[in-house]
Write an enzyme that holds these catalytic residues in place. Structure first.
Site, PDB file in Angstrom:
ATOM      1  CD  GLU A 212      17.811 -20.789 -79.617  1.00  0.00           C
ATOM      2  OE1 GLU A 212      19.001 -20.467 -79.407  1.00  0.00           O
ATOM      3  OE2 GLU A 212      17.405 -21.191 -80.725  1.00  0.00           O
TER       4      GLU A 212
ATOM      5  CG  HIS B  78      22.965 -18.089 -89.664  1.00  0.00           C
ATOM      6  ND1 HIS B  78      23.963 -18.989 -89.496  1.00  0.00           N
ATOM      7  CD2 HIS B  78      22.058 -18.362 -88.702  1.00  0.00           C
ATOM      8  CE1 HIS B  78      23.675 -19.786 -88.466  1.00  0.00           C
ATOM      9  NE2 HIS B  78      22.530 -19.417 -87.967  1.00  0.00           N
TER      10      HIS B  78
ATOM     11  NE  ARG C  67      32.581  -3.071 -79.542  1.00  0.00           N
ATOM     12  CZ  ARG C  67      32.222  -3.116 -80.820  1.00  0.00           C
ATOM     13  NH1 ARG C  67      31.146  -3.789 -81.176  1.00  0.00           N
ATOM     14  NH2 ARG C  67      32.932  -2.500 -81.733  1.00  0.00           N
TER      15      ARG C  67
ATOM     16  CD  GLU D 250      34.500 -17.147 -83.745  1.00  0.00           C
ATOM     17  OE1 GLU D 250      33.626 -17.513 -82.958  1.00  0.00           O
ATOM     18  OE2 GLU D 250      35.604 -16.701 -83.399  1.00  0.00           O
ATOM     19  CB  THR D 251      27.963 -16.206 -86.998  1.00  0.00           C
ATOM     20  OG1 THR D 251      28.511 -16.449 -85.711  1.00  0.00           O
ATOM     21  CG2 THR D 251      26.513 -16.623 -87.015  1.00  0.00           C
TER      22      THR D 251
END
Ligand code: DLZ
Length: 164
Positions: free
Chosen positions: A64, A94, A133, A91-92
């Site tokens: 978003e 996609h 980072r 953890e994702t």
């Protein structure tokens, strides 16, 4: 200013005084995004941007961020926008989709509106990389780098009268 070899170094004399900056933050991975936002705060303050000239909004996730940036850019109330997010591969499922759509969307927003949008999204293999980072104080912080980019690009747009 110290961002190490990989960070954005501010050009000599870069001054953010009077600039209005929008910051769009994703709620996902909020520990990392909060650290990025702290880097933004340090970067903007160091370049003379006043806290009252910073508009801060939150969106659900990195997907978003372009829409949040579009809303702020179209408001006419900011000279540049900074997008902050963290997408972590482990953890994702996609990961590629979220990260690439966020990047493409941000580019589209800045090109279509003429309002610079700085890319402060970490796409990392794991949380350790994201922490490295988004360091505090003197360390490497991509939010800090994005703040420098936002101020530099806002000044460039002003100098060449890019219509927003
Ligand atoms: C759904 C999702 C996932 C799995 N992972 C992340 C992430 O690592 N970082 C992030 O910023 N957002 C993530 N999201 C949320 C999406 O960005 C988006 O908010 C939802 O797919 C709803 O559109």
């Amino acid at each position: 200013m110290t961002t190490g070899d990989h960070g954005a170094a501010a050009p000599p004399g870069l001054d953010g005084t009077g600039l209005r900056i929008g910051v769009v933050r994703a709620r996902w991975n909020s520990l990392i995004v909060t650290r990025l936002a702290a880097g933004v705060g340090r970067g903007l303050a160091g370049l003379g941007v006043r806290a009252e000239d910073v508009v801060d909004v939150v969106v659900p996730g990195s997907f978003e961020l372009p829409m949040g940036a579009r809303i702020l850019a179209a408001s006419g109330k900011v000279d540049a926008v900074i997008c902050l997010g963290s997408v972590i591969r482990g953890e994702t499922s996609h990961y590629e989709l979220v990260a690439s759509q966020a990047a493409a969307g941000i580019q589209e927003v800045q090109l279509s509106t003429g309002v610079p949008v700085a890319f402060g999204i970490l796409a990392t293999e794991d949380e350790a990389q994201a922490l490295a980072r988004s360091e505090e104080a003197e360390g490497h912080n991509v939010g800090y780098d994005a703040a420098v980019v936002a101020v530099e690009m806002a000044r460039l747009a002003q100098q060449h009268s890019v219509p927003s």
